[in-house]
Write a protein that holds these residues in place. Structure first.
Motif, short mmCIF file in Angstrom:
data_model
loop_
_atom_site.label_atom_id
_atom_site.label_comp_id
_atom_site.label_asym_id
_atom_site.label_seq_id
_atom_site.Cartn_x
_atom_site.Cartn_y
_atom_site.Cartn_z
N GLY A 178 -1.70 -13.76 -10.70
CA GLY A 178 -2.93 -12.98 -10.67
C GLY A 178 -3.75 -13.02 -11.93
N PRO A 250 -1.17 -8.11 -11.00
CA PRO A 250 -1.77 -8.42 -9.69
C PRO A 250 -1.19 -9.68 -9.05
CG PRO A 250 -3.22 -9.17 -11.43
CD PRO A 250 -2.02 -8.56 -12.11
N THR A 275 -0.63 -5.29 -7.31
CA THR A 275 -1.03 -5.61 -5.95
C THR A 275 -0.01 -5.08 -4.94
OG1 THR A 275 -0.05 -7.77 -6.45
CG2 THR A 275 -2.45 -7.66 -6.32
N TRP A 277 2.06 -6.22 -2.86
CA TRP A 277 2.70 -7.51 -2.61
C TRP A 277 4.20 -7.38 -2.78
CZ3 TRP A 277 1.03 -12.14 -0.87
CH2 TRP A 277 1.82 -13.27 -1.11
N GLN A 294 -5.58 -3.83 -3.60
CA GLN A 294 -5.63 -4.91 -2.62
C GLN A 294 -5.31 -6.24 -3.28
OE1 GLN A 294 -9.30 -4.97 -0.34
NE2 GLN A 294 -9.19 -7.19 -0.11
N ASN A 295 -4.57 -7.05 -2.54
CA ASN A 295 -4.18 -8.36 -3.06
C ASN A 295 -5.38 -9.31 -3.13
OD1 ASN A 295 -2.32 -10.41 -3.83
ND2 ASN A 295 -2.30 -11.18 -1.74
N ARG A 296 -5.39 -10.13 -4.20
CA ARG A 296 -6.42 -11.14 -4.41
C ARG A 296 -7.84 -10.56 -4.41
NH1 ARG A 296 -2.83 -14.29 -0.96
NH2 ARG A 296 -2.05 -16.15 -2.04
N LEU A 301 -9.26 -4.65 -8.46
CA LEU A 301 -8.55 -4.59 -9.73
C LEU A 301 -9.46 -3.99 -10.80
CD1 LEU A 301 -6.11 -5.24 -11.52
CD2 LEU A 301 -7.00 -7.58 -11.75
#
Length: 346
Positions: A178, A250, A275, A277, A294-296, A301
């Motif tokens: 991340g 992340p 994240t 994840w 939230q991821n990506r 972030l």
């Protein structure tokens, strides 16, 4: 008298820069020996440099096939070992899982379930992993969180009103951890005029494939810096870590399990922005010991970072809760005599 147990997995050496898997195994074997488990250790850390070690491991398995075994190696390395043990009909085996890719590979039918079904116990790092394995038909699974010895908790100093919020990243520096999203989030925050309100420091090994891009990204950001390595085997460095306000993690690394840096963050009193994840949301309690994003998403972030920049008292409150809870990951609290008796190791 306790029967000798053959431990197969990477360890490395105390004091050297090592992987999370090796470090966990160092802590685990030390605790097992402390609790009077008689270990014969087969260190697989240097297999690529010394192929004869693989032959040594195979010979030990064949020679001592009536003994007890603990396998704690990379997913594919463990799969090969467990497949051999299945062929040899060795039943007294504990698979102490490191990392998080094993359940995913099994779920996607990239490994065969049979070698795992025939071991006595599979130990995973989180409930989400356990549930995935049970869906695959494995009923010999139990959950035990990651751990490390915790005998020093540094003092936290309140942030001065005019000081910037200090964020830290402490892990392998690569895109799948991340880092690109961290740098993009920094760009977004700086565009909003917050460049003087926070800093980001990176610690860790930079992946060769990412070095040039990482350097280009960070050179464009006046408040982002690469700081080299922070060796936490030196306890005084926890005081360095405690000087930060929050940790960034992340990740979307496919092999992520229960990352040991979460424990380091809790010891140092750092809430973690992570994240959603793998096991992250099991470890970090959203709004209590960190923020799950939230991821990506660089935008989400940046939003979480801005929240702590504007409300440092929230970071301090969550940091106190982190230190209050860190002892639940202490080796003595996790790997106990009672647990080892249940495994048949004592």
């Amino acid at each position: 008298m306790n029967q000798q147990v053959y431990f197969i997995g990477p360890l490395g050496k105390v004091g050297e820069m090592t992987s999370g898997d090796s470090l966990k195994n160092l802590h685990l074997t030390k605790q097992l020996e402390k609790l009077s488990v008689k270990l014969n250790i087969i260190d697989t850390n240097y297999y690529r440099q010394s192929p004869w070690l693989a032959a040594k491991a195979v010979w030990s398995i064949i020679k001592h096939r009536k003994g007890k075994f603990i396998v704690s190696a990379s997913t594919m390395g463990a799969y090969k070992m467990l497949s051999l043990m299945n062929v040899l009909r060795i039943k007294d085996v504990i698979y102490w899982v490191v990392g998080g890719d094993f359940p995913n590979l099994l779920h996607c039918n990239l490994v065969n379930v049979k070698p795992y079904a025939n071991v006595r116990k599979i130990i995973v790092e989180g409930k989400r992993m356990e549930e995935t394995l049970r869906i695959a038909g494995l009923n010999n699974v139990t959950t035990l969180p990651n751990f490390k010895p915790i005998d020093f908790i540094p003092a936290k100093q309140p942030k001065k009103p005019d000081a910037p919020m200090r964020f830290v990243f402490l892990s392998r520096i690569d895109e799948d951890k991340g880092c690109g999203y961290i740098n993009r989030a920094a760009e977004l925050l700086n565009e909003k005029g917050l460049a003087g309100k926070y800093v980001i420091d990176y610690y860790g090994a930079v992946a060769d494939r990412y070095k040039e891009k990482f350097t280009d990204e960070t050179n464009r950001l006046p408040n982002v810096e690469y700081k080299g390595f922070l060796n936490l085997l030196d306890k005084s460095n926890y005081e360095v870590l405690a000087g930060y306000g929050a940790m960034l993690f992340p990740t979307f690394f496919y092999g992520e399990g229960f990352a040991g840096i979460f424990i380091d963050a809790f010891i140092a009193g750092l809430p973690v922005i992570a994240t959603d994840w793998s096991l992250n949301s099991e470890i970090v309690r959203d709004g209590e010991t960190g923020i799950i994003v939230q991821n990506r998403s660089a935008e989400k972030l940046a939003e979480a970072m801005e929240h702590l920049i504007r409300h440092p008292e929230k970071a301090e409150e969550m940091g106190r809760k982190c230190q209050e809870q860190c002892k639940r990951f202490d080796t003595d609290h996790v790997v106990t005599t009672q647990f080892l008796k249940e495994l048949g190791l004592l």
